[in-house]
Design an enzyme around this catalytic site. Structure first.
Site, short mmCIF file in Angstrom:
data_model
loop_
_atom_site.label_atom_id
_atom_site.label_comp_id
_atom_site.label_asym_id
_atom_site.label_seq_id
_atom_site.Cartn_x
_atom_site.Cartn_y
_atom_site.Cartn_z
N ASP A 196 0.83 -1.21 0.00
CA ASP A 196 0.00 0.00 0.00
C ASP A 196 0.87 1.26 0.00
O ASP A 196 2.06 1.23 0.33
CB ASP A 196 -0.90 0.03 1.24
CG ASP A 196 -2.08 -0.90 1.13
OD1 ASP A 196 -2.12 -1.71 0.18
OD2 ASP A 196 -2.97 -0.83 1.99
N ASP A 197 0.21 2.38 -0.35
CA ASP A 197 0.72 3.74 -0.16
C ASP A 197 1.78 4.18 -1.15
O ASP A 197 2.39 5.23 -0.96
CB ASP A 197 1.25 3.94 1.28
CG ASP A 197 0.17 3.77 2.32
OD1 ASP A 197 -1.01 3.61 1.94
OD2 ASP A 197 0.50 3.75 3.52
N HIS B 92 -5.77 3.05 -4.39
CA HIS B 92 -5.83 3.25 -2.93
C HIS B 92 -6.28 4.66 -2.58
O HIS B 92 -5.86 5.21 -1.56
CB HIS B 92 -4.45 2.95 -2.34
CG HIS B 92 -4.44 2.64 -0.87
ND1 HIS B 92 -5.39 1.86 -0.26
CD2 HIS B 92 -3.57 3.02 0.11
CE1 HIS B 92 -5.12 1.75 1.02
NE2 HIS B 92 -4.03 2.46 1.28
N HIS C 170 3.38 -2.33 3.34
CA HIS C 170 3.43 -0.95 2.87
C HIS C 170 4.81 -0.65 2.29
O HIS C 170 5.77 -1.38 2.56
CB HIS C 170 3.11 0.02 4.02
CG HIS C 170 1.75 -0.14 4.59
ND1 HIS C 170 1.41 -1.18 5.43
CD2 HIS C 170 0.62 0.60 4.43
CE1 HIS C 170 0.13 -1.07 5.78
NE2 HIS C 170 -0.37 0.00 5.18
#
Length: 297
Positions: free
Chosen positions: A103-104, A153, A255
């Protein structure tokens, strides 16, 4: 008189013999006609059936593969993907699959994560934030070119903007915006999203219906590494994943962080040691992984 009688007998026998021969000829002639009629009937039926089969084939059968523009080849998967079957058994063993997700991103760590994944012949699904796309466009192109999937996201990752309005409008608007930005970079439209902070409890049934109606699929996770909260502690990240993975299908949440880069080689090794194969998200073989087990997503 005797001679006349004998000749009469012979003549009568000849006549009767001739009659029998003519009867046989007549019977054989009738039999031949019947046989020929049956043969013609069979041939006619066969021809009719073959013609009908050809007509049905041309009307029902799809066009040759060569003339079909496959969405997967074009990179444009517009139809709702099918739900993938659970891992199949082979020689009594259940196939175990691990989906690595980050993620991110994109970020300055994307390239390092890709390098490590390539070393272990593994692919991942990257859930990217719209605000980061302008800073690392080449990282997005690279991850797609190397066979990874570009998940979405949101634009801002802001809990307040995404969930506090009381409706799904802000959420959907952000995901449609980041979807367009990714499409502009890679040339096709991704549909898999991950809700920031997860889908529960902030996303209810009606909210999920709005997401599905907008054409998105949504993944949460099965194992949370908590890597974002463990800076400088890669061993703790590894331990969390070691304790957490036990299902036949695992979607592992990580992440784009420095500690994740440090932990990733050992994570991939331990997953292989546990018998897992690595897969990347495939929109044509969608697996339902959301906290509400909602089949629409």
């Amino acid at each position: 008189m005797k001679l006349h009688h004998e000749s009469t007998k012979v003549y009568g026998s000849a006549i009767r013999g001739g009659i029998r021969k003519r009867r046989k000829k007549i019977r054989y002639g009738k039999f031949s006609l019947v046989l020929m009629s049956l043969i013609l009937l069979v041939l006619g039926i066969t021809y009719s059936l073959s013609g009908m089969a050809h007509w049905i084939k041309t009307m029902v059968a799809p066009p040759p593969i060569s003339v079909i523009k496959q969405p997967a080849q074009l990179g444009l998967i517009q139809e709702s993907p099918n739900v993938k079957e659970q891992p199949t058994r082979f020689l009594g063993q259940v196939r175990k699959v691990a989906y690595i997700t980050f993620d991110d991103g994109p970020s300055k760590y994307t390239g390092q994560l890709l390098d490590i994944m390539n070393q272990y012949d593994a692919k991942a699904t990257f859930f990217m934030v719209g605000e980061n796309l302008d800073h690392y466009p080449e990282a997005v192109k690279r991850l797609v070119n190397e066979g990874n999937y570009p998940g979405l996201h949101s634009m801002t990752h802001s809990y307040k903007k995404l969930y506090k309005s009381g409706s799904s409008d802000n959420f959907l608007n952000e995901f449609k915006e980041v979807q367009k930005k990714v499409e502009a970079l890679i040339g096709y439209t991704p549909h898999l999203i991950r809700a920031p902070y997860g889908s529960s409890p902030q996303i209810g049934e009606a909210f999920r219906g709005d997401i599905a109606a907008a054409g998105f699929k949504m993944w949460d996770w099965t194992t949370d590494s908590l890597d974002w909260d463990l800076p400088g502690q890669p061993n703790k990240i590894i331990s969390r994943i070691r304790r957490g993975v036990h299902r036949d299908i695992e979607v592992i949440l990580m992440h784009e962080r420095k500690q994740t880069v440090d932990a990733l080689p050992q994570i991939l090794k331990l997953l292989k040691a546990k018998g897992y194969e690595f897969e990347v998200y495939n929109p044509n073989e969608h697996v339902v992984v959301n906290f509400s087990h909602d089949p629409r997503l």
